[in-house]
Enzyme design. Sequence first.
Site, short mmCIF file in Angstrom:
data_model
loop_
_atom_site.label_atom_id
_atom_site.label_comp_id
_atom_site.label_asym_id
_atom_site.label_seq_id
_atom_site.Cartn_x
_atom_site.Cartn_y
_atom_site.Cartn_z
N TYR A 86 -6.62 3.04 12.65
CA TYR A 86 -5.97 1.89 11.89
C TYR A 86 -5.01 2.77 10.92
CZ TYR A 86 -4.97 -1.46 8.24
OH TYR A 86 -4.26 -2.05 7.41
N ARG A 133 -8.77 2.75 -3.18
CA ARG A 133 -8.07 2.09 -4.44
C ARG A 133 -8.00 0.67 -4.17
NH1 ARG A 133 -2.11 2.70 -4.17
NH2 ARG A 133 -2.51 0.68 -2.96
N ARG A 143 -10.00 -8.96 2.97
CA ARG A 143 -9.78 -7.91 3.84
C ARG A 143 -10.87 -6.85 3.77
NH1 ARG A 143 -4.32 -8.81 1.76
NH2 ARG A 143 -4.82 -7.50 0.14
N PHE A 203 11.21 14.37 -3.07
CA PHE A 203 10.81 12.96 -2.82
C PHE A 203 9.15 12.89 -2.29
CE2 PHE A 203 10.03 10.25 1.14
CZ PHE A 203 9.93 8.97 0.54
#
Length: 267
Positions: A86, A133, A143, A203
């Site tokens: 997943y 989290r 979910r 970044f």
Amino acid sequence: MTLSLETKIPMLHNFHTYLYQADWRFTESQEKNRQVLEDFPTISLEFRNLAVGYQKVIVDICHKMGVGMAEFLEKKVESLLDLDKYGHYVSGLSVIGLSQLFSASGLEDSSIGEDTRLLNSVGLFFQKINIIRDYVDDQLEGRAFWPREMWSKCGEKLSDLAKPENIVPAVQCLNELVTNALQHVPDVLLYQSQLRNQKIFHFSAILQVMSMATLATFYNNQQVFKGVVKIRKGQALKLMMDATNMQAVRAIIYQYANEVSEIFHYI
């Protein structure tokens, strides 16, 4: 979450084709981010204005991601292998695609987008942190992404982990998930060390160090089962300012890994 599978699955399978359709939009969503679908012609127009090399990367990733997300609408995350699969679809592919765009732009070497095992591992690091989290939010939305293989030791349902009487085994399950995510840290550091463009490096580095700091706050933390656990804003700002070179990134990640190690030895 408000759409039927009959509607959602064909859309996920075909989503990559909508990028080439100037007028395609979707107005039946009730989700908070529905504007993205309602104003999709604005996005698809920008896509079609991109160079063909960029378009190919984006379409390929969107296609694979859509098929994978549709697969997990009809199956549950039962095992750690399912979790990795997943995670590949929803995050590993994102890192792969982004890195291939770095290469296609010429800002990074072509090799940056080639090691898909490494790139997928970096994506799994991010996704596993998100899954930990979002325990409470995901439960509220119906979910479930924590693997049954782990939480079934604590109760009959994933929601049982939040019950006060289950807090000890729940935290043990949490710590197992954190430890599982930590296995990706060497790949995160290896990937980061290969980036050469400073803007891309910074970044990426911000994502890496903030993710590591967040993961460290989860370890042995009962608050994960009560709400969203985040790092402090001042802490986040300092990490953003400090993570400008590889030496600093290594030091930050080592610092938070050491914090987890100290808690582990204490308990």
